[in-house]
Structures are given as structure tokens and as C-alpha cells.
Design an enzyme around this catalytic site. Structure first.
Site, PDB file in Angstrom:
ATOM      1  CE  LYS A   1      -7.286   1.016   3.495  1.00  0.00           C
ATOM      2  NZ  LYS A   1      -6.050   1.321   4.243  1.00  0.00           N
TER       3      LYS A   1
ATOM      4  CB  CYS B   1      -4.228  -2.078   4.001  1.00  0.00           C
ATOM      5  SG  CYS B   1      -3.384  -2.473   5.550  1.00  0.00           S
TER       6      CYS B   1
ATOM      7  CD  GLU C   1      -2.516   0.995   2.863  1.00  0.00           C
ATOM      8  OE1 GLU C   1      -2.132   0.133   3.699  1.00  0.00           O
ATOM      9  OE2 GLU C   1      -3.482   1.740   3.052  1.00  0.00           O
TER      10      GLU C   1
HETATM   11  C1  ACM Z   1      -4.216  -0.093   6.975  1.00  0.00           C
HETATM   12  O1  ACM Z   1      -5.313  -0.151   6.412  1.00  0.00           O
HETATM   13  N1  ACM Z   1      -3.177   0.459   6.395  1.00  0.00           N
HETATM   14  C2  ACM Z   1      -4.021  -0.687   8.304  1.00  0.00           C
END
Ligand code: ACM
Length: 264
Positions: A109, A142, A38
Site C-alpha cells: 500500500k 483501500c 485488506e
Molecule cells: C483504509 O485505508 N483502511 C481506510
């Protein structure tokens, strides 16, 4: 085909240094698909939104993505990378799939973690699955791991592999991946970062799991490394658990709803 998970510690706001690290690591493998962590261009733990804006790039004129496309061309491979994306005045915590001809697709995301809520806009591109020369690829980033609906929806749309760039800090995610792979009968490639930024320490242990729920690769907690394995994406097309149980056809969507957009 060969997949490689690239585990390293991106440096906050150091795009060129991050690119150099990525180039050095990718050169060590002849993988056909590389998955990076990420926010691999920017680092993660921004002090505030201004700091993140300074480290973000637009997809159209990104130095970071242009250099990754060059690598993809040189190595005739695909790359999925986490990407701190700016569009207009908005910031997105994105994952980008690219190949030798450029960007193939982008995912933003959906589920923002902790202080990300003060910095990024939640994803607005849904949960796309992209056709590529190696197969059908979906992406999550993530903390999306916490929400089983995302994995399910991508698998129902035919994703054979879900690439999962990560900067994990909680201890649970890596242990859930075999189960998500098993119940969705698809590969999952979690490329996690290592190192610390301000008050956060990242947990490494990048993990690759297959449709049988087996762990094919598991990284160390604190080493930069490239982890590679041969995989067969066609295994993800077989949803049968027994001769009479197709894990998808047997779903009782009449009772609990249907995440498959084809049936909406
Ligand atoms: C995250 O979503 N970077 C923990």
C-alpha cells in the site's frame, strides 16, 4: 470467468479464526478469482506498532498464505488477499496475488491512512501488473482509492482488473468506483470488510464495477457474504468511447504528463 468478492469481519490478531472464516466463505463459490479484504490475516485497528508486529507474517513462511495456496490448489482458483506483512523490521500493508503454485505477486500500500502512518512503512514495490492465467491483474489497497494516479497507471500498464482489498471507513469510496472503472475502462473489484474494531466501523458494500462504469455487484453494509459475477476481462482491452475516441490514445500527456512507464 467468475469472480467472487469475499466480505467478512477479520478478527484482530486471530489468524486461525480469520482463516477458518475465509475457508468457510470461499467453499460456497466456484469462483476462479476470489478477492478478500485488506489485512485479512490480522485485522486492522492496531493499538500500536507492537500489536501489529505480533500479528504480521513474512511472505516466505506465512501460515496464512500457505493455507490460502492450499485452497487455491483445491479449487483451481486465484486469490487476492490483504496481508499484514513483515519484512525484516518493517511492516507493510500488502496485497498478495496467489494461485495453486504459490505467490504470484505482491503490492504494498502506497497511501497510508490515519494511524497506519505510525505502524506501516509506505509501499516500496511500485504499481506492478501481474500476468495470470485469467488475465492481467493490478492491486491497490483501500485508501489508495483517493489517488486517481494509481488506478490510471495500472490501467495504462494493461491491467484488465484492479483488485482492491479494503477496510473502508469513510463513506465515499464505493461511489467513486464506477467512475474509476469507466475512465480507465477496466474492472475494479473492491472487497471491503464489515464490523467494528475499537473506534472504527467499517462500511461493507463491497463493489464490482465494469469498464462501462456499471455496478455488477454491491454488498450489504453489515453481512458476511460472498458476491459473485461472470465477467469478460477482454472488455478492458477496448479503450474506445466513440469510434473516434480512444480514452488512452487521446490523452494529452504532452500537456499534463504521462504516467505510462513505457513512455518514460
Ligand atoms: C483504509 O485505508 N483502511 C481506510
Amino acid at each position: 470467468m467468475k469472480i467472487s468478492l469475499v466480505q467478512f469481519a477479520p478478527q484482530l490478531g486471530q489468524l486461525q479464526q480469520n482463516l477458518n472464516q475465509i475457508k468457510d466463505l470461499i467453499q460456497t463459490s466456484d469462483g476462479q478469482l476470489f478477492v478478500l479484504p485488506e489485512l485479512a490475516n490480522s485485522g486492522y485497528n492496531f493499538k500500536n506498532r507492537e500489536e501489529a508486529l505480533g500479528a504480521a507474517e513474512k511472505i516466505e513462511n506465512s501460515i496464512f498464505l500457505t493455507e490460502l495456496v492450499k485452497i487455491a490448489k483445491d479449487k483451481n482458483c486465484l486469490i487476492v488477499s490483504g496481508f499484514c506483512e513483515r519484512e525484516g523490521g518493517q511492516l507493510f500493508n500488502s496485497a498478495v496475488l496467489l494461485g495453486s503454485n504459490g505467490v504470484i505477486g505482491c503490492y504494498r500500500k502506497l497511501h497510508l491512512f490515519l494511524n497506519e502512518k505510525d505502524i506501516f512503512t509506505p509501499g516500496n514495490l511500485g504499481l506492478p501488473v501481474f500476468d495470470s492465467k485469467i488475465g492481467k491483474i493490478g492491486m491497490l489497497v483501500c485508501f489508495d482509492w483517493m489517488f486517481p494516479e494509481g488506478w490510471r497507471k495500472l490501467a495504462l500498464q494493461g491491467a484488465q482488473l484492479i483488485a482492491h482489498p479494503s477496510n473502508l471507513v469513510l463513506p465515499y469510496c464505493q461511489s467513486v468506483m464506477p467512475s474509476y472503472s469507466l475512465v480507465n475502462r477496466c474492472y475494479i473489484a473492491t472487497a471491503n470488510r464489515i464490523g467494528s474494531e475499537r473506534d472504527l466501523t467499517f462500511t461493507g458494500q463491497s463493489v464490482l464495477t465494469n469498464p462501462m462504469g456499471e455496478v455488477l455487484l454491491k454488498g450489504d453494509t453489515d453481512k458476511s457474504q460472498v458476491l459473485s459475477a461472470e465477467i469478460d476481462l477482454s472488455l478492458s482491452d477496448n479503450k474506445y468511447i466513440t469510434a473516434k475516441n480512444d480514452a488512452f490514445a487521446d490523452r494529452r500527456s504532452d500537456v499534463y504528463g504521462d504516467l505510462n512507464p513505457e513512455n518514460d
